[in-house]
Design a protein around this motif. Structure first.
Motif, PDB file in Angstrom:
ATOM      1  N   HIS A  53       0.831  -1.205   0.000  1.00 47.54           N
ATOM      2  CA  HIS A  53       0.000   0.000   0.000  1.00 47.54           C
ATOM      3  C   HIS A  53       0.865   1.255   0.000  1.00 47.54           C
ATOM      4  CE1 HIS A  53       0.631  -0.007   4.396  1.00 47.54           C
ATOM      5  NE2 HIS A  53       0.400   1.284   4.312  1.00 47.54           N
ATOM      6  N   ARG A  54       0.314   2.310  -0.564  1.00 47.94           N
ATOM      7  CA  ARG A  54       1.030   3.579  -0.699  1.00 47.94           C
ATOM      8  C   ARG A  54       0.896   4.400   0.568  1.00 47.94           C
ATOM      9  NH1 ARG A  54       0.091   8.874  -2.490  1.00 47.94           N
ATOM     10  NH2 ARG A  54      -2.118   8.501  -2.808  1.00 47.94           N
ATOM     11  N   HIS A  55       2.001   4.982   1.001  1.00 54.17           N
ATOM     12  CA  HIS A  55       1.960   5.957   2.092  1.00 54.17           C
ATOM     13  C   HIS A  55       1.381   7.241   1.516  1.00 54.17           C
ATOM     14  CE1 HIS A  55       4.844   4.265   5.271  1.00 54.17           C
ATOM     15  NE2 HIS A  55       4.538   3.292   4.450  1.00 54.17           N
ATOM     16  N   LEU A  56       0.342   7.739   2.120  1.00 54.79           N
ATOM     17  CA  LEU A  56      -0.309   8.929   1.590  1.00 54.79           C
ATOM     18  C   LEU A  56       0.509  10.186   1.834  1.00 54.79           C
ATOM     19  CD1 LEU A  56      -3.987   8.109   2.559  1.00 54.79           C
ATOM     20  CD2 LEU A  56      -2.873   7.842   0.343  1.00 54.79           C
ATOM     21  N   VAL A  57       1.238  10.246   2.935  1.00 57.56           N
ATOM     22  CA  VAL A  57       2.043  11.425   3.256  1.00 57.56           C
ATOM     23  C   VAL A  57       3.519  11.022   3.204  1.00 57.56           C
ATOM     24  CG1 VAL A  57       2.517  13.218   4.957  1.00 57.56           C
ATOM     25  CG2 VAL A  57       0.209  12.272   4.751  1.00 57.56           C
ATOM     26  N   ALA A  58       4.170  11.398   2.104  1.00 56.79           N
ATOM     27  CA  ALA A  58       5.590  11.093   1.945  1.00 56.79           C
ATOM     28  C   ALA A  58       6.184  12.068   0.933  1.00 56.79           C
ATOM     29  CB  ALA A  58       5.781   9.652   1.469  1.00 56.79           C
ATOM     30  N   LEU A  59       7.449  12.416   1.113  1.00 55.84           N
ATOM     31  CA  LEU A  59       8.113  13.342   0.196  1.00 55.84           C
ATOM     32  C   LEU A  59       8.316  12.748  -1.191  1.00 55.84           C
ATOM     33  CD1 LEU A  59      10.865  14.806   2.549  1.00 55.84           C
ATOM     34  CD2 LEU A  59       8.806  15.949   1.716  1.00 55.84           C
ATOM     35  N   ARG A  60       8.472  11.465  -1.246  1.00 58.94           N
ATOM     36  CA  ARG A  60       8.692  10.772  -2.520  1.00 58.94           C
ATOM     37  C   ARG A  60       7.815   9.532  -2.529  1.00 58.94           C
ATOM     38  NH1 ARG A  60      14.727   8.711  -0.821  1.00 58.94           N
ATOM     39  NH2 ARG A  60      14.142   8.353   1.315  1.00 58.94           N
ATOM     40  N   PRO A  61       7.576   8.961  -3.698  1.00 63.47           N
ATOM     41  CA  PRO A  61       6.734   7.758  -3.733  1.00 63.47           C
ATOM     42  C   PRO A  61       7.256   6.687  -2.767  1.00 63.47           C
ATOM     43  CG  PRO A  61       7.220   8.515  -5.954  1.00 63.47           C
ATOM     44  CD  PRO A  61       8.060   9.339  -5.021  1.00 63.47           C
ATOM     45  N   THR A  62       6.382   6.260  -1.849  1.00 62.86           N
ATOM     46  CA  THR A  62       6.750   5.266  -0.845  1.00 62.86           C
ATOM     47  C   THR A  62       5.626   4.255  -0.699  1.00 62.86           C
ATOM     48  OG1 THR A  62       8.045   6.921   0.358  1.00 62.86           O
ATOM     49  CG2 THR A  62       7.464   4.926   1.562  1.00 62.86           C
ATOM     50  N   TYR A  63       5.973   2.978  -0.780  1.00 59.02           N
ATOM     51  CA  TYR A  63       5.000   1.893  -0.668  1.00 59.02           C
ATOM     52  C   TYR A  63       5.478   0.916   0.398  1.00 59.02           C
ATOM     53  CZ  TYR A  63       2.962   3.736  -4.872  1.00 59.02           C
ATOM     54  OH  TYR A  63       2.349   4.570  -5.775  1.00 59.02           O
ATOM     55  N   GLU A  64       4.561   0.505   1.258  1.00 59.13           N
ATOM     56  CA  GLU A  64       4.898  -0.438   2.321  1.00 59.13           C
ATOM     57  C   GLU A  64       4.475  -1.845   1.906  1.00 59.13           C
ATOM     58  OE1 GLU A  64       3.012  -1.223   6.570  1.00 59.13           O
ATOM     59  OE2 GLU A  64       4.243   0.606   6.534  1.00 59.13           O
ATOM     60  N   ILE A  65       5.369  -2.796   2.125  1.00 61.31           N
ATOM     61  CA  ILE A  65       5.080  -4.212   1.878  1.00 61.31           C
ATOM     62  C   ILE A  65       4.908  -4.877   3.235  1.00 61.31           C
ATOM     63  CG2 ILE A  65       5.932  -6.392   0.930  1.00 61.31           C
ATOM     64  CD1 ILE A  65       7.739  -4.665  -0.921  1.00 61.31           C
ATOM     65  N   ARG A  66       3.794  -5.573   3.389  1.00 57.04           N
ATOM     66  CA  ARG A  66       3.545  -6.352   4.602  1.00 57.04           C
ATOM     67  C   ARG A  66       3.442  -7.820   4.198  1.00 57.04           C
ATOM     68  NH1 ARG A  66       2.637  -2.930   8.672  1.00 57.04           N
ATOM     69  NH2 ARG A  66       1.709  -4.394  10.113  1.00 57.04           N
ATOM     70  N   ILE A  67       4.141  -8.669   4.928  1.00 57.32           N
ATOM     71  CA  ILE A  67       4.095 -10.115   4.689  1.00 57.32           C
ATOM     72  C   ILE A  67       3.622 -10.768   5.972  1.00 57.32           C
ATOM     73  CG2 ILE A  67       5.412 -12.197   4.117  1.00 57.32           C
ATOM     74  CD1 ILE A  67       7.313 -10.402   2.514  1.00 57.32           C
ATOM     75  N   GLY A  68       2.544 -11.539   5.885  1.00 60.58           N
ATOM     76  CA  GLY A  68       1.994 -12.181   7.081  1.00 60.58           C
ATOM     77  C   GLY A  68       1.580 -11.163   8.130  1.00 60.58           C
ATOM     78  N   GLY A  69       1.144  -9.989   7.704  1.00 61.34           N
ATOM     79  CA  GLY A  69       0.693  -8.956   8.627  1.00 61.34           C
ATOM     80  C   GLY A  69       1.802  -8.098   9.211  1.00 61.34           C
ATOM     81  N   GLU A  70       3.057  -8.461   8.983  1.00 62.10           N
ATOM     82  CA  GLU A  70       4.196  -7.724   9.531  1.00 62.10           C
ATOM     83  C   GLU A  70       4.844  -6.863   8.452  1.00 62.10           C
ATOM     84  OE1 GLU A  70       5.307  -7.929  12.793  1.00 62.10           O
ATOM     85  OE2 GLU A  70       3.515  -9.150  13.144  1.00 62.10           O
ATOM     86  N   LYS A  71       5.285  -5.673   8.837  1.00 58.52           N
ATOM     87  CA  LYS A  71       5.978  -4.805   7.885  1.00 58.52           C
ATOM     88  C   LYS A  71       7.287  -5.465   7.470  1.00 58.52           C
ATOM     89  CE  LYS A  71       7.876  -0.184   7.328  1.00 58.52           C
ATOM     90  NZ  LYS A  71       8.023   1.140   7.932  1.00 58.52           N
TER      91      LYS A  71
END
Length: 168
Positions: A53-71
């Motif tokens: 999912h995309r971080h809505l507030v970030a200076l540059r494009p940033t996407y978080e990957i979660r595997i098994g519910g953990e970042k």
């Protein structure tokens, strides 16, 4: 090796990730994308195994990957990279990864400390609008697939922004 369909985000539909033999190994729910800027990766039983999912507030494009519910990682565009787009896969602790090459045309590698851990390419396939992701043994395939999908999201979003700007 995994096979992913190109440009699925513009449609926002679901699709399957296949192995090198054409067997379904994962399902990506792209419908969620239009609602929350998020894609969900499911196993063959329909259970969520990862998400991007995309971080809505970030200076540059940033996407978080979660595997098994953990970042598991954040995929970020590098700020100062003359002549080429580069993205970093920031994992907890050391050992961050970097995506290098022709990102727009899906001809690039993912490296950790200068050592290749995955390669993304269209040249191995004859199927139109698809690309292959070759993951080195011992690497987490969900992390690599999540990073590749995050990059696709970022590039698709940048393309839409450019089209909107060109209209003005």
């Amino acid at each position: 090796m995994f096979v992913i369909r190109e440009k699925f985000f513009s449609i926002g539909d679901d699709f399957d990730v296949l192995d090198g033999d054409g067997n379904k190994v994962l399902h990506v729910d792209g419908k969620v994308l239009s609602v929350r800027d998020k894609v969900v990766i499911e196993d063959l039983t329909g259970q969520e195994v990862a998400s991007v999912h995309r971080h809505l507030v970030a200076l540059r494009p940033t996407y978080e990957i979660r595997i098994g519910g953990e970042k598991a990682a954040e995929v970020k565009k590098k700020l100062f990279t003359p002549f080429r787009e580069k993205f970093t896969i920031d994992v907890p602790g050391p050992d961050d990864l970097e995506m290098k090459g022709d990102l727009l045309d899906h001809e690039y590698v993912i490296e950790r400390g200068g050592t290749q851990v995955a390669e993304v390419s269209k040249r191995w396939l004859t199927i139109r609008d698809t690309y292959a992701v070759e993951v080195t043994a011992g690497e987490e395939p969900l992390l690599v697939i999540g990073a590749v999908l995050a990059l696709d999201l970022a590039l698709e979003r940048a393309e839409k922004k450019k089209e909107e700007k060109d209209k003005d």
